[in-house]
Design a protein around this motif. Structure first.
Motif, short mmCIF file in Angstrom:
data_model
loop_
_atom_site.label_atom_id
_atom_site.label_comp_id
_atom_site.label_asym_id
_atom_site.label_seq_id
_atom_site.Cartn_x
_atom_site.Cartn_y
_atom_site.Cartn_z
N LEU A 73 -18.11 -26.35 -23.36
CA LEU A 73 -18.55 -27.84 -24.16
C LEU A 73 -17.94 -28.32 -23.54
N ARG A 74 -15.75 -28.69 -23.41
CA ARG A 74 -15.75 -30.04 -22.75
C ARG A 74 -16.12 -30.35 -21.15
N ASN A 75 -16.84 -29.26 -20.33
CA ASN A 75 -17.24 -30.03 -18.75
C ASN A 75 -18.63 -29.44 -19.13
N MET A 76 -19.77 -29.81 -19.50
CA MET A 76 -21.06 -29.61 -19.36
C MET A 76 -21.77 -29.14 -18.08
N GLY A 77 -20.62 -30.31 -17.24
CA GLY A 77 -21.09 -29.72 -15.17
C GLY A 77 -21.11 -27.58 -14.86
N ARG A 78 -20.31 -27.51 -15.90
CA ARG A 78 -20.09 -25.99 -15.78
C ARG A 78 -21.14 -25.13 -16.38
N MET A 79 -22.16 -25.70 -17.23
CA MET A 79 -23.53 -25.23 -17.56
C MET A 79 -24.45 -24.31 -16.83
N GLU A 80 -24.38 -25.29 -15.94
CA GLU A 80 -25.44 -24.08 -14.48
C GLU A 80 -24.22 -22.17 -14.42
N LEU A 81 -23.74 -22.92 -14.16
CA LEU A 81 -22.83 -21.64 -13.20
C LEU A 81 -22.50 -20.79 -14.46
N PHE A 82 -22.58 -20.96 -15.80
CA PHE A 82 -22.41 -20.12 -17.16
C PHE A 82 -23.39 -19.47 -17.43
N VAL A 83 -24.60 -19.91 -16.87
CA VAL A 83 -26.30 -19.43 -17.02
C VAL A 83 -26.06 -18.58 -15.96
N SER A 84 -26.41 -18.71 -15.01
CA SER A 84 -26.08 -17.50 -14.13
C SER A 84 -25.16 -16.89 -14.22
N ASP A 85 -24.07 -16.93 -14.90
CA ASP A 85 -23.20 -15.81 -14.84
C ASP A 85 -23.96 -14.31 -15.90
N LEU A 86 -23.67 -15.06 -16.96
CA LEU A 86 -24.89 -14.63 -18.65
C LEU A 86 -25.92 -13.80 -17.67
N ALA A 87 -26.45 -14.42 -16.95
CA ALA A 87 -28.39 -13.85 -15.90
C ALA A 87 -27.45 -12.86 -15.66
N LYS A 88 -26.43 -12.44 -15.13
CA LYS A 88 -26.10 -10.87 -14.32
C LYS A 88 -26.27 -9.60 -15.49
N LEU A 89 -25.58 -10.23 -16.50
CA LEU A 89 -26.20 -9.31 -17.68
C LEU A 89 -27.14 -8.34 -17.55
N ARG A 90 -28.02 -9.35 -17.62
CA ARG A 90 -29.67 -8.82 -17.54
C ARG A 90 -29.64 -7.19 -16.81
N GLU A 91 -28.88 -7.38 -15.41
CA GLU A 91 -29.01 -6.29 -14.63
C GLU A 91 -28.23 -5.03 -14.94
N MET A 92 -26.75 -5.54 -15.11
CA MET A 92 -25.12 -4.67 -15.61
C MET A 92 -25.85 -4.19 -16.91
N ARG A 93 -27.13 -3.96 -18.03
CA ARG A 93 -27.05 -3.59 -19.32
C ARG A 93 -28.51 -2.68 -19.06
N SER A 94 -28.91 -2.52 -17.58
CA SER A 94 -29.70 -1.62 -17.30
C SER A 94 -28.73 0.10 -16.56
N VAL A 95 -27.56 -0.12 -16.34
CA VAL A 95 -26.81 0.59 -15.69
C VAL A 95 -26.30 1.93 -16.77
N ASN A 96 -26.55 3.21 -16.53
CA ASN A 96 -26.05 4.00 -17.69
C ASN A 96 -24.39 3.94 -18.11
N ARG A 97 -25.08 4.31 -19.27
CA ARG A 97 -23.37 4.09 -19.95
C ARG A 97 -22.77 5.24 -20.12
N VAL A 98 -22.78 6.39 -19.69
CA VAL A 98 -22.34 7.58 -20.48
C VAL A 98 -21.19 7.29 -18.65
N ARG A 99 -20.22 6.70 -19.32
CA ARG A 99 -18.58 7.24 -18.38
C ARG A 99 -17.74 6.78 -19.46
N GLN A 100 -16.49 6.91 -18.94
CA GLN A 100 -15.41 7.43 -19.62
C GLN A 100 -14.21 5.99 -19.64
N LEU A 101 -13.90 5.98 -20.23
CA LEU A 101 -13.38 4.24 -20.85
C LEU A 101 -11.75 4.62 -20.64
#
Ligand code: URA
Length: 192
Positions: free
Chosen positions: A164-192
């Motif tokens: 919000l303070r620097n809208m020039g970051r919006m494009e990078l922010f959206v492209s970072d968030l888009a990575k979550l689409r791939e990540m979410r399909s990974v098997n979640r059986v894991r030990q934390l």
């Protein structure tokens, strides 16, 4: 579910009730509402912010103010649906005047976040800004680290207020968030 498990807090709504009653730090004296977080118990994606602001304190819900509106827009542009994501914060109560949470407040509150992660077992956890990146991974410097994935589970990006303070970051922010689409399909059986 066994009664024993329930009493251990192995359930998101029971944990939320505990958070709403919490008096582990001084923020409990000044909050209107604790903000445990919201989203499905079987969410594949979690998002972790810093701490509630004024709007969130009033509503008892995360990211409902201006930063929340920006986050909703960015999620939409990234092809993600907020209703599928569990959204929460490192610190569940508003620091007065929206100051940064202290290390003591973060320490007192972290067990709640850890338990939420244990219950949900997401495939992707998006850390919004320096406070969650430091609290969870012990790293700092979002400008350099944004877009990077740690342990195949954690993605670091900007805090929406920083966008919000620097809208020039919006494009990078959206492209970072888009990575979550791939990540979410990974098997979640894991030990934390
Ligand atoms: N900023 C945060 O870090 N969290 C919220 O819930 C709202 C604003």
């Amino acid at each position: 579910m066994l009664a024993e498990e329930y009493m251990c807090g192995n359930d998101l709504s029971e944990l939320a009730r505990e958070i709403m009653r919490c008096e582990r730090c001084g923020l409990s004296q000044t909050r209107r509402n604790a903000v445990p977080g919201e989203g499905p118990e079987d969410a594949r994606v979690m998002m972790v912010g810093e701490a509630p602001g004024a709007a969130e304190d009033l509503a008892g819900r995360p990211f409902v103010g201006r930063a929340g509106a920006l986050l909703d827009r960015a999620l939409d542009l990234a092809g993600l649906n907020r209703s599928e994501i569990f959204i929460t914060n490192v610190v569940k109560c508003r620091p007065p005047g929206n100051r940064r949470p202290s290390s003591g407040e973060i320490r007192a509150c972290m067990p709640y976040l850890r338990e939420q992660i244990e219950i949900i077992r997401p495939s992707a956890i998006c850390l919004l800004g320096n406070i969650p990146a430091k609290a969870i991974l012990g790293v700092q410097g979002v400008t350099a680290l944004r877009g990077r994935v740690f342990d195949d589970l954690y993605l670091i990006t900007f805090h929406p207020a920083a966008v919000l303070r620097n809208m020039g970051r919006m494009e990078l922010f959206v492209s970072d968030l888009a990575k979550l689409r791939e990540m979410r399909s990974v098997n979640r059986v894991r030990q934390l």
